[in-house]
Design an enzyme around this catalytic site. Structure first.
Site, PDB file in Angstrom:
ATOM      1  N   ASN A  84      21.054  -2.926 -11.056  1.00 50.32           N
ATOM      2  CA  ASN A  84      20.063  -3.366 -11.741  1.00 50.32           C
ATOM      3  C   ASN A  84      18.453  -3.243 -12.084  1.00 50.32           C
ATOM      4  OD1 ASN A  84      21.100  -6.528 -12.033  1.00 50.32           O
ATOM      5  ND2 ASN A  84      21.413  -5.559  -9.769  1.00 50.32           N
ATOM      6  N   ARG A 107      10.393  -4.289  12.773  1.00 49.80           N
ATOM      7  CA  ARG A 107      10.392  -4.855  10.778  1.00 49.80           C
ATOM      8  C   ARG A 107       8.762  -4.770  10.713  1.00 49.80           C
ATOM      9  NH1 ARG A 107      14.159  -7.541   8.626  1.00 49.80           N
ATOM     10  NH2 ARG A 107      14.954  -7.525  10.168  1.00 49.80           N
ATOM     11  N   ARG A 122      17.372  -5.152   3.293  1.00 45.66           N
ATOM     12  CA  ARG A 122      16.941  -5.389   4.336  1.00 45.66           C
ATOM     13  C   ARG A 122      16.260  -7.230   3.878  1.00 45.66           C
ATOM     14  NH1 ARG A 122      16.674  -2.960   8.521  1.00 45.66           N
ATOM     15  NH2 ARG A 122      14.761  -3.669   8.607  1.00 45.66           N
ATOM     16  N   ILE A 123      15.627  -7.730   5.319  1.00 45.91           N
ATOM     17  CA  ILE A 123      14.706  -9.106   5.094  1.00 45.91           C
ATOM     18  C   ILE A 123      13.723  -8.609   5.319  1.00 45.91           C
ATOM     19  CG2 ILE A 123      14.625 -10.762   6.771  1.00 45.91           C
ATOM     20  CD1 ILE A 123      17.488 -11.254   7.713  1.00 45.91           C
ATOM     21  N   ASN A 146      14.759 -11.809  -6.014  1.00 47.73           N
ATOM     22  CA  ASN A 146      15.662 -11.391  -5.399  1.00 47.73           C
ATOM     23  C   ASN A 146      16.194 -11.720  -6.849  1.00 47.73           C
ATOM     24  OD1 ASN A 146      17.026  -9.918  -3.696  1.00 47.73           O
ATOM     25  ND2 ASN A 146      17.746 -11.817  -2.745  1.00 47.73           N
ATOM     26  N   HIS A 170      20.621 -12.148  -6.335  1.00 46.52           N
ATOM     27  CA  HIS A 170      21.703 -12.781  -5.459  1.00 46.52           C
ATOM     28  C   HIS A 170      23.021 -12.877  -5.765  1.00 46.52           C
ATOM     29  CE1 HIS A 170      23.430 -13.258  -1.434  1.00 46.52           C
ATOM     30  NE2 HIS A 170      24.155 -14.720  -2.123  1.00 46.52           N
TER      31      HIS A 170
HETATM   32  C1  GAR Z   1      23.826  -7.143  -6.772  1.00 52.84           C
HETATM   33  O1  GAR Z   1      25.296  -7.162  -6.879  1.00 52.84           O
HETATM   34  C2  GAR Z   1      22.850  -7.880  -6.212  1.00 52.84           C
HETATM   35  O2  GAR Z   1      23.104  -8.787  -6.109  1.00 52.84           O
HETATM   36  C3  GAR Z   1      23.029  -7.508  -4.216  1.00 52.84           C
HETATM   37  O3  GAR Z   1      23.748  -6.290  -4.317  1.00 52.84           O
HETATM   38  C4  GAR Z   1      24.006  -5.413  -5.774  1.00 52.84           C
HETATM   39  C5  GAR Z   1      23.354  -4.156  -5.791  1.00 52.84           C
HETATM   40  O4  GAR Z   1      23.678  -3.549  -6.901  1.00 52.84           O
HETATM   41  N1  GAR Z   1      22.069  -8.179  -3.893  1.00 52.84           N
HETATM   42  C6  GAR Z   1      22.496  -8.269  -2.748  1.00 52.84           C
HETATM   43  O5  GAR Z   1      23.893  -8.468  -2.264  1.00 52.84           O
HETATM   44  C7  GAR Z   1      20.636  -8.667  -1.662  1.00 52.84           C
HETATM   45  N2  GAR Z   1      21.532  -9.518  -1.025  1.00 52.84           N
HETATM   46  P1  GAR Z   1      23.085  -2.808  -7.717  1.00 52.84           P
HETATM   47  O6  GAR Z   1      22.121  -1.791  -6.680  1.00 52.84           O
HETATM   48  O7  GAR Z   1      23.841  -1.663  -8.294  1.00 52.84           O
HETATM   49  O8  GAR Z   1      21.805  -2.900  -8.643  1.00 52.84           O
END
Ligand code: GAR
Length: 219
Positions: free
Chosen positions: A17, A68, A94-95, A110, A112
């Site tokens: 991303n 945290r 991380r939260i 974010n 998701h």
């Molecule tokens: C992505 O699918 C993102 O939506 C998810 O982790 C992946 C990261 O991919 N995020 C979560 O699950 C957040 N809770 P990337 O490192 O290739 O961007």
């Protein structure tokens, strides 16, 4: 041209991303610059991506901090020093503490890999398969104090197929993530987001009214 929006991107892993955001900036399609990439994982491939593109990057291992809030305080220091205006969580696992959230009101987003509010949390592609939903997708949302509960900015829908595994579904969703995350940041950069409580209005976003069925209706 309006001023560039200054981004701080937080990652924990591959950073695909992050790459999609870098690509759109370099293509001139996104009026922003990335001033800082922070990873809580020193092995994250996203760090290599940042390096390749000359973007300042920092590893902050949460295990090196007492709690945290101390970890978040250090992240805040790095981001503030870099002049960050919008914090972009891109696979950051991380939260964030209320303390950090208060430092960037309505300025943390974010992505998701599910259609929130369905399937918050982790391992969500497997959860979607196990539940038997016919569609899943991805969501860009503001971050609030809950887990994946903040107001929704944009979503993309993908079909779930009978033969899917968590991986094939994740790959299909990820392709859409790479489109909607830069789009959401562009809304921000262009000042098109109006937030009214939970409801987020995007100025001049157009609309599309096509319904989707999966499986498709018999002809
Ligand atoms: C992505 O699918 C993102 O939506 C998810 O982790 C992946 C990261 O991919 N995020 C979560 O699950 C957040 N809770 P990337 O490192 O290739 O961007």
């Amino acid at each position: 041209m309006a001023d560039l929006l200054t981004l701080g991107v937080l990652i924990s892993g591959s950073g695909s991303n992050l790459q999609s955001i870098i690509d759109q900036i370099e293509r001139g399609a996104l009026n922003a610059r990335i001033a800082s990439v922070i990873s809580n994982n020193s092995e994250a491939y996203g760090l290599t991506r940042a390096q390749k593109h000359g973007i300042p990057h920092t590893v902050l291992n949460h295990q090196d901090f007492e709690n945290r809030e101390d970890f978040d305080r250090e992240m805040l220091r790095v981001l503030t020093d870099a002049g960050v205006e919008l914090v972009v969580l891109a696979g950051f696992m991380r939260i964030l503490s209320p303390f950090f959230l208060r430092a960037f009101p309505d300025r943390i987003i974010n992505i998701h890999p599910a259609l929130l509010p369905a399937f918050p949390g982790t391992h969500v592609q497997q959860k979607a398969l196990d539940y038997g939903v016919r569609f899943s997708g991805c969501t860009v949302h503001f971050v609030d104090e809950g887990v994946d509960t903040g107001p929704i900015i944009i979503q993309a829908v993908v079909p779930v197929f009978a033969g899917d595994t968590a991986q094939t579904l994740a790959d299909r969703i990820l392709k859409e993530e790479h489109k909607i995350y830069p789009q959401a940041i562009r809304y921000f950069a262009d000042g098109r987001i109006v937030k009214n409580g939970r409801r987020v209005e995007i100025r001049d976003a157009g609309s599309q009214d096509a319904a989707l069925c999966n499986p498709p209706l018999d002809r």
